[in-house]
Design an enzyme around this catalytic site. Structure first.
Site, PDB file in Angstrom:
ATOM      1  N   GLY A 172       5.101  18.136   4.536  1.00 28.01           N
ATOM      2  CA  GLY A 172       5.186  18.643   3.174  1.00 28.01           C
ATOM      3  C   GLY A 172       4.629  20.042   2.974  1.00 28.01           C
ATOM      4  O   GLY A 172       4.772  20.930   3.820  1.00 28.01           O
ATOM      5  N   ASN A 180      -9.618  11.150   8.093  1.00 30.10           N
ATOM      6  CA  ASN A 180      -9.354  10.667   6.732  1.00 30.10           C
ATOM      7  C   ASN A 180     -10.283  11.425   5.788  1.00 30.10           C
ATOM      8  O   ASN A 180     -11.495  11.230   5.822  1.00 30.10           O
ATOM      9  CB  ASN A 180      -9.623   9.159   6.675  1.00 30.10           C
ATOM     10  CG  ASN A 180      -9.476   8.607   5.266  1.00 30.10           C
ATOM     11  OD1 ASN A 180      -9.199   9.338   4.327  1.00 30.10           O
ATOM     12  ND2 ASN A 180      -9.670   7.308   5.135  1.00 30.10           N
ATOM     13  N   ASN A 196      -5.614  20.593   0.726  1.00 29.15           N
ATOM     14  CA  ASN A 196      -4.259  20.202   0.332  1.00 29.15           C
ATOM     15  C   ASN A 196      -4.037  18.685   0.357  1.00 29.15           C
ATOM     16  O   ASN A 196      -3.264  18.164  -0.450  1.00 29.15           O
ATOM     17  CB  ASN A 196      -3.266  20.905   1.277  1.00 29.15           C
ATOM     18  CG  ASN A 196      -1.871  20.316   1.190  1.00 29.15           C
ATOM     19  OD1 ASN A 196      -1.106  20.618   0.282  1.00 29.15           O
ATOM     20  ND2 ASN A 196      -1.526  19.437   2.146  1.00 29.15           N
ATOM     21  N   TYR A 244       0.409   8.334 -13.255  1.00 24.05           N
ATOM     22  CA  TYR A 244      -0.341   9.358 -12.521  1.00 24.05           C
ATOM     23  C   TYR A 244      -1.826   9.389 -12.899  1.00 24.05           C
ATOM     24  O   TYR A 244      -2.530  10.310 -12.537  1.00 24.05           O
ATOM     25  CB  TYR A 244       0.319  10.706 -12.828  1.00 24.05           C
ATOM     26  CG  TYR A 244       0.123  11.804 -11.809  1.00 24.05           C
ATOM     27  CD1 TYR A 244       0.738  11.758 -10.557  1.00 24.05           C
ATOM     28  CD2 TYR A 244      -0.657  12.914 -12.104  1.00 24.05           C
ATOM     29  CE1 TYR A 244       0.584  12.781  -9.641  1.00 24.05           C
ATOM     30  CE2 TYR A 244      -0.815  13.957 -11.183  1.00 24.05           C
ATOM     31  CZ  TYR A 244      -0.187  13.879  -9.965  1.00 24.05           C
ATOM     32  OH  TYR A 244      -0.338  14.909  -9.053  1.00 24.05           O
ATOM     33  N   LYS A 273      -7.194  15.357  -9.886  1.00 26.37           N
ATOM     34  CA  LYS A 273      -6.795  16.774  -9.894  1.00 26.37           C
ATOM     35  C   LYS A 273      -7.609  17.549 -10.928  1.00 26.37           C
ATOM     36  O   LYS A 273      -7.947  18.716 -10.714  1.00 26.37           O
ATOM     37  CB  LYS A 273      -5.297  16.911 -10.165  1.00 26.37           C
ATOM     38  CG  LYS A 273      -4.419  16.324  -9.048  1.00 26.37           C
ATOM     39  CD  LYS A 273      -4.582  17.088  -7.745  1.00 26.37           C
ATOM     40  CE  LYS A 273      -3.610  16.625  -6.678  1.00 26.37           C
ATOM     41  NZ  LYS A 273      -3.728  17.357  -5.427  1.00 26.37           N
TER      42      LYS A 273
HETATM   43  N1  NAP Z   1       5.232  17.528  -4.198  1.00 30.26           N
HETATM   44  C1  NAP Z   1       4.946  17.891  -5.431  1.00 30.26           C
HETATM   45  O1  NAP Z   1       5.811  17.890  -6.324  1.00 30.26           O
HETATM   46  C2  NAP Z   1       3.545  18.328  -5.788  1.00 30.26           C
HETATM   47  C3  NAP Z   1       3.330  18.837  -7.079  1.00 30.26           C
HETATM   48  C4  NAP Z   1       2.050  19.247  -7.430  1.00 30.26           C
HETATM   49  C5  NAP Z   1       1.013  19.134  -6.511  1.00 30.26           C
HETATM   50  N2  NAP Z   1       1.252  18.634  -5.267  1.00 30.26           N
HETATM   51  C6  NAP Z   1       0.116  18.580  -4.338  1.00 30.26           C
HETATM   52  O2  NAP Z   1       0.423  19.270  -3.156  1.00 30.26           O
HETATM   53  C7  NAP Z   1      -0.300  18.692  -2.057  1.00 30.26           C
HETATM   54  C8  NAP Z   1       0.659  18.315  -0.945  1.00 30.26           C
HETATM   55  O3  NAP Z   1       1.601  17.406  -1.476  1.00 30.26           O
HETATM   56  P1  NAP Z   1       2.954  17.027  -0.704  1.00 30.26           P
HETATM   57  O4  NAP Z   1       3.989  16.862  -1.740  1.00 30.26           O
HETATM   58  O5  NAP Z   1       3.162  17.930   0.453  1.00 30.26           O
HETATM   59  O6  NAP Z   1       2.525  15.556  -0.193  1.00 30.26           O
HETATM   60  P2  NAP Z   1       3.095  14.676   1.035  1.00 30.26           P
HETATM   61  O7  NAP Z   1       4.411  15.172   1.479  1.00 30.26           O
HETATM   62  O8  NAP Z   1       2.950  13.266   0.566  1.00 30.26           O
HETATM   63  O9  NAP Z   1       2.014  14.956   2.177  1.00 30.26           O
HETATM   64  C9  NAP Z   1       0.698  14.530   1.991  1.00 30.26           C
HETATM   65  C10 NAP Z   1      -0.118  15.066   3.137  1.00 30.26           C
HETATM   66  O10 NAP Z   1      -1.490  14.683   2.919  1.00 30.26           O
HETATM   67  C11 NAP Z   1      -1.948  13.989   4.063  1.00 30.26           C
HETATM   68  N3  NAP Z   1      -2.928  12.974   3.716  1.00 30.26           N
HETATM   69  C12 NAP Z   1      -2.774  11.922   2.876  1.00 30.26           C
HETATM   70  N4  NAP Z   1      -3.911  11.213   2.826  1.00 30.26           N
HETATM   71  C13 NAP Z   1      -4.794  11.831   3.644  1.00 30.26           C
HETATM   72  C14 NAP Z   1      -6.129  11.579   4.021  1.00 30.26           C
HETATM   73  N5  NAP Z   1      -6.789  10.517   3.540  1.00 30.26           N
HETATM   74  N6  NAP Z   1      -6.744  12.431   4.889  1.00 30.26           N
HETATM   75  C15 NAP Z   1      -6.056  13.491   5.402  1.00 30.26           C
HETATM   76  N7  NAP Z   1      -4.783  13.778   5.100  1.00 30.26           N
HETATM   77  C16 NAP Z   1      -4.162  12.950   4.225  1.00 30.26           C
HETATM   78  C17 NAP Z   1      -0.718  13.402   4.711  1.00 30.26           C
HETATM   79  O11 NAP Z   1      -1.008  13.169   6.075  1.00 30.26           O
HETATM   80  P3  NAP Z   1      -0.307  11.934   6.905  1.00 30.26           P
HETATM   81  O12 NAP Z   1       1.105  12.369   7.147  1.00 30.26           O
HETATM   82  O13 NAP Z   1      -1.098  11.807   8.159  1.00 30.26           O
HETATM   83  O14 NAP Z   1      -0.408  10.750   6.014  1.00 30.26           O
HETATM   84  C18 NAP Z   1       0.314  14.497   4.457  1.00 30.26           C
HETATM   85  O15 NAP Z   1       0.230  15.504   5.426  1.00 30.26           O
HETATM   86  C19 NAP Z   1      -1.052  17.503  -2.646  1.00 30.26           C
HETATM   87  O16 NAP Z   1      -2.359  17.904  -2.990  1.00 30.26           O
HETATM   88  C20 NAP Z   1      -0.247  17.176  -3.894  1.00 30.26           C
HETATM   89  O17 NAP Z   1      -1.000  16.496  -4.877  1.00 30.26           O
HETATM   90  C21 NAP Z   1       2.497  18.230  -4.877  1.00 30.26           C
END
Ligand code: NAP
Length: 262
Positions: free
Chosen positions: A15, A62, A89, A151, A158
Site C-alpha cells: 500500500g 508488530n 504509516n 471507523y 487518528k
Molecule cells: N487507503 C486509504 O484510503 C487511506 C486513507 C487515509 C489514511 N490512510 C492511512 O494510510 C496508511 C497506510 O494505509 P494503506 O491503505 O496503505 O493500508 P494497507 O494497504 O492496509 O497496508 C497496511 C500496512 O500496515 C502494516 N501493518 C498493519 N498492522 C501492523 C502492525 N501491527 N505492525 C506493523 N505493520 C502493520 C501492514 O503490514 P502487513 O502487510 O505485514 O500486515 C501493511 O503494510 C495507514 O495509516 C492508513 O490509516 C489510508
C-alpha cells in the site's frame, strides 16, 4: 536529495507505505522496511529498493507491541548506527459501528496506530540525535476529524496521532527534529476492502472520483511525494501540521457538492 539518509517506514510491505519506501529509495535513501503479517510483499519492496542501488533492511515487528518496537530500533541502530527519518504509516483497526465495539478492538487499534507513535518516537530520538537532526511524518486520515462509517476506533486513534504530532513537534524541536502529519483522502489500497460500504458498492470509487475537484482519486505516489517534501529542508519551518492530500475532496460544503462536469 536523501543520499546517506536512513529512513524507517512502518508498514511498508504494501500500500501507501510501500510507495513511500520506494520513493525515498529513488531519492537516494537507504530504507528500513517494516511489516507485521505479510513477509513476501515486504521482501518485494526491499528487492525493488536494492535494484535501485540502495540498502534495504526488512524487519518484522508488530507496532502494537512495545517489545517489538524496542527490537526494531535496536536492529536499526546495530545495522545503520542512527536514523534520519521515521514515517509512522502502519495502521490496523476494528471496523464496526459504535455499539458493536469491544475493549479488545479499542486496545488493538489504539496500540498499533497511536500508542506506537509515542513509544517509537521515544526510541527514534536517540538515533536521530546521533545524526544531529531528524524528521518524523505521521499518516493520519480524514476520520480524525470527520465521521466515517464503522471507523470510530480508527478515527479516535487518528485523532490521537494528530494530537501526538503537535506535542512531538514542540517537544522535539530543540533536538532539531521536525514532526508533521499527512492526511490522505481515499486511496485504493487493500485497506478499503475492510469496509462493508466499499465491498457492497462497486461504484464507490467512481462516485468518490466524481466528487473530487482534482478529477481523480489520490494515489500512493501522491502521498509519497508530499511525505518526502515534508522531510526536505524546504519544509523545515512547517511544524506540527496536518497536511491534507485529497485532491480537494473535503472542501465542498456537505450537501452542496457539485459533481464534476455538472
Ligand atoms: N487507503 C486509504 O484510503 C487511506 C486513507 C487515509 C489514511 N490512510 C492511512 O494510510 C496508511 C497506510 O494505509 P494503506 O491503505 O496503505 O493500508 P494497507 O494497504 O492496509 O497496508 C497496511 C500496512 O500496515 C502494516 N501493518 C498493519 N498492522 C501492523 C502492525 N501491527 N505492525 C506493523 N505493520 C502493520 C501492514 O503490514 P502487513 O502487510 O505485514 O500486515 C501493511 O503494510 C495507514 O495509516 C492508513 O490509516 C489510508
Amino acid at each position: 536529495m536523501f543520499e546517506n539518509k536512513v529512513v524507517l517506514v512502518s508498514g511498508s510491505g504494501r500500500g501507501i507505505g510501500a510507495a513511500i519506501a520506494r520513493h525515498f529509495a529513488t531519492l537516494g535513501a537507504d530504507v528500513v522496511v517494516n511489516y507485521f503479517r505479510n513477509r513476501q510483499p515486504a521482501e518485494q519492496t526491499a528487492s525493488s529498493i536494492r535494484q535501485m542501488g540502495r540498502k534495504a533492511l526488512v524487519v518484522k515487528a508488530n507496532m502494537g507491541e512495545l517489545e517489538d518496537i524496542d527490537r526494531l530500533f535496536e536492529t536499526i541502530d546495530r545495522e545503520f548506527h542512527g536514523l534520519d527519518i521515521f514515517i509512522h504509516n502502519a495502521a490496523s483497526g476494528y471496523n464496526r459501528p459504535v455499539m458493536q465495539q469491544r475493549a479488545r478492538g479499542w486496545d488493538w487499534t489504539m496500540n498499533i496506530n497511536a500508542r506506537s507513535l509515542l513509544f517509537a518516537a521515544q526510541r527514534a530520538v536517540p538515533l536521530m540525535e546521533k545524526r544531529g537532526a531528524g524528521v518524523i511524518v505521521t499518516i493520519s486520515s480524514p476520520g480524525a476529524g470527520r465521521v466515517l462509517p464503522d471507523y470510530v476506533v480508527v478515527g479516535a486513534s487518528k485523532a490521537a496521532i494528530e494530537a501526538l504530532t503537535r506535542y512531538l513537534a514542540v517537544e522535539l524541536a530543540p533536538k532539531n527534529i521536525v514532526v508533521n502529519a499527512v492526511s490522505p483522502g481515499m486511496v485504493l489500497t487493500d485497506a478499503l476492502q475492510h469496509f462493508e460500504m466499499v465491498r457492497s458498492d462497486a461504484h464507490l470509487a467512481e462516485k468518490a472520483t466524481d466528487l473530487t475537484p482534482a478529477g481523480r482519486l489520490v494515489n500512493p505516489q501522491d502521498i509519497a511525494n508530499v511525505v518526502a517534501f515534508l522531510c526536505s529542508p524546504a519544509a523545515s519551518m512547517i511544524r506540527g501540521q496536518v497536511i491534507i492530500v485529497d485532491g480537494g475532496a473535503s472542501l465542498p460544503a456537505p450537501g452542496l457538492e457539485q459533481p464534476r462536469g455538472s
